[in-house]
Design an enzyme around this catalytic site. Structure first.
Site, mmCIF file in Angstrom:
data_model
loop_
_atom_site.group_PDB
_atom_site.id
_atom_site.type_symbol
_atom_site.label_atom_id
_atom_site.label_comp_id
_atom_site.label_asym_id
_atom_site.label_seq_id
_atom_site.Cartn_x
_atom_site.Cartn_y
_atom_site.Cartn_z
ATOM 1 N N LYS A 174 0.944 -1.214 -0.017
ATOM 2 C CA LYS A 174 -0.069 0.040 -0.031
ATOM 3 C C LYS A 174 0.886 1.040 0.016
ATOM 4 C CE LYS A 174 -3.872 2.262 0.652
ATOM 5 N NZ LYS A 174 -5.002 2.465 -0.287
ATOM 6 N N GLU A 194 -1.966 -1.857 -3.924
ATOM 7 C CA GLU A 194 -3.313 -1.385 -3.828
ATOM 8 C C GLU A 194 -2.812 0.166 -4.234
ATOM 9 O OE1 GLU A 194 -6.715 0.070 -1.050
ATOM 10 O OE2 GLU A 194 -5.517 -1.523 -0.334
ATOM 11 N N GLY A 195 -3.564 0.640 -5.067
ATOM 12 C CA GLY A 195 -3.607 2.383 -5.270
ATOM 13 C C GLY A 195 -4.117 3.051 -4.266
#
EC number: 6.3.3.3
Length: 239
Positions: free
Chosen positions: A40, A118-119
């Site tokens: 992340k 994860e963007g």
């Protein structure tokens, strides 16, 4: 030795379940016999516990992964305020550097069989005055999985995001329908429309459909995803 797999998870908006679906994929990869880690890279919104700043999304990913990366590798940019990253970064004196994220990703690949990146927010969230999360996805060079928050307006959001992914020269590996509005009318018809359009225009399969869950249970949602198909797509994308 099989090369490690990786993918970039984006969404049609913020608060549509990217972290939830990413966690479900991590559980699914683990059940598939893979060592699964999460990145992340940029997280906006932190809380302090025992003198350490943490992020709820990152905590969820760590709980689902069977390879837990050091916090500074998993989230090189942890911003305190829960707001647009480029605004918060400027206020906190932080430069969100894509090269740093790429280096963290490269290191993560040495520690796992699959890395889920994860963007933050949707596909085009500014990171600096000139770069956004689409630029990050391009720099990483990863296939993209799109999480569609199934609610009113999701058809246009899904098609626009898929077009933006293609315009950046990236592969849309598939999409997940995550039902965020339990009271939505014509949910089945909306999902069917997106499925048909994304299959026809992008060759992107529906990887799974997750009903509204309260509380959200990523481990249960993992069974609703076609992890085998996703693994096959990711392996094909390496060639």
């Amino acid at each position: 030795m099989t090369a490690p797999l990786s993918l970039f998870v984006t969404g049609t908006d913020t608060e549509i379940g990217k972290t939830f679906v990413s966690a479900a994929m991590l559980h699914g990869f683990a059940r598939h016999g893979l060592r699964a880690a999460a990145l992340k890279p940029v997280a906006a919104g932190a809380y302090e516990r025992d003198g350490v700043w943490r992020n709820e999304d990152a905590d969820q990913l760590d709980a689902a992964a069977n390879v837990v990366l050091p916090p500074e590798l998993r989230t090189p940019f942890l911003l305190k305020a829960p707001a647009a990253p480029h605004i918060v970064a400027a206020q906190e004196g932080v430069t969100l550097d894509i090269d740093t994220i790429v280096a963290c990703h490269r290191e993560a690949l040495t520690r796992a069989d699959v890395v889920v990146v994860e963007g933050v927010g949707g596909f085009r969230v500014p990171l600096t005055d000139t770069q956004d999360t689409a630029d990050l996805a391009v720099a990483l060079g990863l296939p993209v999985v799109l999480v569609v928050g199934v609610r009113l307006g999701c058809i246009s959001h899904a098609l626009l995001t898929a077009d933006a992914i293609r315009q950046r020269g990236l592969t849309l590996a598939g999409w997940v329908a995550n039902h965020v509005d339990p009271a939505m009318s014509y949910a089945d018809e909306n999902v069917a429309t997106i499925r048909d359009w994304l299959a026809r225009e992008h060759g992107a399969p529906l990887l799974g459909r997750i009903p509204h869950m309260s509380p959200a249970a990523a481990e249960s949602a993992a069974a609703m995803l076609d992890i085998a198909a996703l693994v096959e797509t990711l392996r094909a994308a390496q060639h």
